[in-house]
Design a protein around this motif. Structure first.
Motif, PDB file in Angstrom:
ATOM      1  N   THR A   1       0.824  -1.076  -0.023  1.00  0.00           N
ATOM      2  CA  THR A   1       0.350   0.135   0.000  1.00  0.00           C
ATOM      3  C   THR A   1       0.881   0.671   0.280  1.00  0.00           C
ATOM      4  N   ILE A   2       0.756   1.847  -0.432  1.00  0.00           N
ATOM      5  CA  ILE A   2       1.270   3.279  -1.406  1.00  0.00           C
ATOM      6  C   ILE A   2       0.090   4.352  -1.162  1.00  0.00           C
ATOM      7  N   ILE A   3       1.206   5.117   0.384  1.00  0.00           N
ATOM      8  CA  ILE A   3       0.561   6.999   0.360  1.00  0.00           C
ATOM      9  C   ILE A   3       1.135   7.688  -0.017  1.00  0.00           C
ATOM     10  N   ILE A   4       0.511   8.640  -0.892  1.00  0.00           N
ATOM     11  CA  ILE A   4       1.111   8.966  -1.682  1.00  0.00           C
ATOM     12  C   ILE A   4       0.606  11.343  -1.491  1.00  0.00           C
ATOM     13  N   SER A   5       1.443  11.716  -1.929  1.00  0.00           N
ATOM     14  CA  SER A   5       1.485  13.533  -2.150  1.00  0.00           C
ATOM     15  C   SER A   5       2.054  13.740  -3.002  1.00  0.00           C
ATOM     16  N   GLY A   6       1.791  15.236  -2.516  1.00  0.00           N
ATOM     17  CA  GLY A   6       2.355  15.536  -3.840  1.00  0.00           C
ATOM     18  C   GLY A   6       2.478  17.336  -4.063  1.00  0.00           C
ATOM     19  N   GLY A   7       3.226  17.998  -4.301  1.00  0.00           N
ATOM     20  CA  GLY A   7       2.789  19.479  -4.962  1.00  0.00           C
ATOM     21  C   GLY A   7       2.319  19.651  -6.634  1.00  0.00           C
ATOM     22  N   SER A   8       2.330  18.578  -7.426  1.00  0.00           N
ATOM     23  CA  SER A   8       1.844  18.764  -8.791  1.00  0.00           C
ATOM     24  C   SER A   8       1.118  17.275  -8.937  1.00  0.00           C
ATOM     25  N   THR A   9      -0.439  18.029  -8.819  1.00  0.00           N
ATOM     26  CA  THR A   9      -1.765  16.860  -8.851  1.00  0.00           C
ATOM     27  C   THR A   9      -1.563  16.245 -10.172  1.00  0.00           C
ATOM     28  N   ASP A  10      -1.587  17.415 -11.562  1.00  0.00           N
ATOM     29  CA  ASP A  10      -1.906  17.014 -12.378  1.00  0.00           C
ATOM     30  C   ASP A  10      -0.417  16.503 -13.301  1.00  0.00           C
ATOM     31  N   VAL A  11       0.525  16.496 -12.919  1.00  0.00           N
ATOM     32  CA  VAL A  11       1.872  14.797 -13.222  1.00  0.00           C
ATOM     33  C   VAL A  11       2.119  14.469 -12.305  1.00  0.00           C
ATOM     34  N   GLY A  12       3.478  14.492 -11.442  1.00  0.00           N
ATOM     35  CA  GLY A  12       3.704  13.445 -10.841  1.00  0.00           C
ATOM     36  C   GLY A  12       3.143  12.716 -10.108  1.00  0.00           C
ATOM     37  N   VAL A  13       1.953  13.258  -8.957  1.00  0.00           N
ATOM     38  CA  VAL A  13       0.922  12.515  -8.291  1.00  0.00           C
ATOM     39  C   VAL A  13       0.215  11.655  -9.289  1.00  0.00           C
ATOM     40  N   THR A  14       0.512  12.566 -10.539  1.00  0.00           N
ATOM     41  CA  THR A  14      -0.995  11.119 -11.520  1.00  0.00           C
ATOM     42  C   THR A  14      -0.217   9.991 -11.990  1.00  0.00           C
ATOM     43  N   SER A  15       1.460  10.837 -12.794  1.00  0.00           N
ATOM     44  CA  SER A  15       2.099   9.923 -13.183  1.00  0.00           C
ATOM     45  C   SER A  15       2.158   8.355 -11.621  1.00  0.00           C
ATOM     46  N   THR A  16       2.616   8.878 -10.702  1.00  0.00           N
ATOM     47  CA  THR A  16       2.667   8.042  -9.867  1.00  0.00           C
ATOM     48  C   THR A  16       2.293   7.249  -9.297  1.00  0.00           C
ATOM     49  N   LEU A  17       0.870   8.030  -9.740  1.00  0.00           N
ATOM     50  CA  LEU A  17      -0.444   6.908  -9.431  1.00  0.00           C
ATOM     51  C   LEU A  17      -0.888   6.097 -10.623  1.00  0.00           C
ATOM     52  N   TYR A  18      -0.874   6.229 -11.312  1.00  0.00           N
ATOM     53  CA  TYR A  18      -1.475   5.643 -12.864  1.00  0.00           C
ATOM     54  C   TYR A  18       0.015   3.938 -13.333  1.00  0.00           C
ATOM     55  N   SER A  19       2.004   4.808 -12.719  1.00  0.00           N
ATOM     56  CA  SER A  19       2.743   3.404 -12.643  1.00  0.00           C
ATOM     57  C   SER A  19       2.019   2.644 -11.189  1.00  0.00           C
ATOM     58  N   GLY A  20       1.647   3.203 -10.281  1.00  0.00           N
ATOM     59  CA  GLY A  20       1.990   2.462  -8.759  1.00  0.00           C
ATOM     60  C   GLY A  20       0.229   1.598  -9.180  1.00  0.00           C
ATOM     61  N   ARG A  21      -0.648   1.424  -9.495  1.00  0.00           N
ATOM     62  CA  ARG A  21      -1.588   0.827  -9.587  1.00  0.00           C
ATOM     63  C   ARG A  21      -1.024  -0.138 -10.765  1.00  0.00           C
ATOM     64  N   ASP A  22      -0.200   0.234 -11.791  1.00  0.00           N
ATOM     65  CA  ASP A  22      -0.874  -0.830 -12.837  1.00  0.00           C
ATOM     66  C   ASP A  22       1.171  -1.675 -12.178  1.00  0.00           C
ATOM     67  N   LEU A  23       1.144  -1.641 -11.315  1.00  0.00           N
ATOM     68  CA  LEU A  23       2.114  -2.598 -10.192  1.00  0.00           C
ATOM     69  C   LEU A  23       1.447  -3.067  -9.654  1.00  0.00           C
ATOM     70  N   ASP A  24       0.146  -3.165  -9.498  1.00  0.00           N
ATOM     71  CA  ASP A  24      -1.066  -3.545  -8.537  1.00  0.00           C
ATOM     72  C   ASP A  24      -0.579  -3.746  -7.035  1.00  0.00           C
ATOM     73  N   TYR A  25       0.048  -1.605  -6.655  1.00  0.00           N
ATOM     74  CA  TYR A  25      -0.089  -1.432  -5.784  1.00  0.00           C
ATOM     75  C   TYR A  25      -1.660  -0.403  -5.193  1.00  0.00           C
ATOM     76  N   ASN A  26      -1.748  -0.869  -3.783  1.00  0.00           N
ATOM     77  CA  ASN A  26      -3.197  -0.052  -3.372  1.00  0.00           C
ATOM     78  C   ASN A  26      -2.485   0.938  -2.807  1.00  0.00           C
ATOM     79  N   MET A  27      -3.437   1.569  -3.453  1.00  0.00           N
ATOM     80  CA  MET A  27      -3.146   3.178  -3.629  1.00  0.00           C
ATOM     81  C   MET A  27      -3.741   4.102  -2.793  1.00  0.00           C
ATOM     82  N   ILE A  28      -2.915   5.149  -2.389  1.00  0.00           N
ATOM     83  CA  ILE A  28      -4.146   6.485  -1.607  1.00  0.00           C
ATOM     84  C   ILE A  28      -3.641   7.478  -1.949  1.00  0.00           C
ATOM     85  N   VAL A  29      -4.396   8.363  -2.345  1.00  0.00           N
ATOM     86  CA  VAL A  29      -3.655   8.902  -2.155  1.00  0.00           C
ATOM     87  C   VAL A  29      -4.849  11.458  -1.463  1.00  0.00           C
TER      88      VAL A  29
END
Length: 127
Positions: A51-79
């Protein structure tokens, strides 16, 4: 104003409160996704983290990219919705939080995440 964080610049320093712990990792991010060409996935899997808890200063860039990647790798994602932001168009942030992210992750506030962590610690301690 647009903000870009560049390695070596004072703005890219890790806050002392968030600095690496003795048995932790410090993984430099080179592209929008924290997973792209880093050993983040390996480090997480080696520790049994799913499970990954994610936050960041760029929702529409870094957060989104990392969220998609983490989900593709089958992590449970929490924003953490109130720990993310954008220096661009606030509508993009709001749309992602309300319509896109809930389809692939749990979207929670800081208070809700802290409560989740505290509850998990109590469950672990009682085992």
């Amino acid at each position: 104003t647009k903000m870009h964080v560049i390695a070596g610049d004072k703005s890219s320093d890790v806050l002392a409160e968030l600095g690496p712990v003795p048995d932790g990792y410090y993984i430099v991010k080179y592209r929008w996704s924290a997973f792209f060409q880093t050993y983040l996935d390996l480090a997480l899997r080696a520790r049994g983290i799913h499970t990954i808890i994610i936050s960041g200063g760029s929702t529409d860039v870094g957060v989104t990219s990392t969220l998609y990647s983490g989900r593709d790798l089958d992590y449970n994602m929490i924003v953490v919705s109130d720990a993310c932001g954008t220096s661009h168009d606030q509508r993009a942030h709001d749309t992602l939080m309300e319509l896109v992210f809930p389809r692939m992750s749990r979207v929670r506030t800081t208070d809700q995440v802290i409560e989740m962590i505290q509850k998990a610690k109590k469950q672990t301690q009682s085992i």
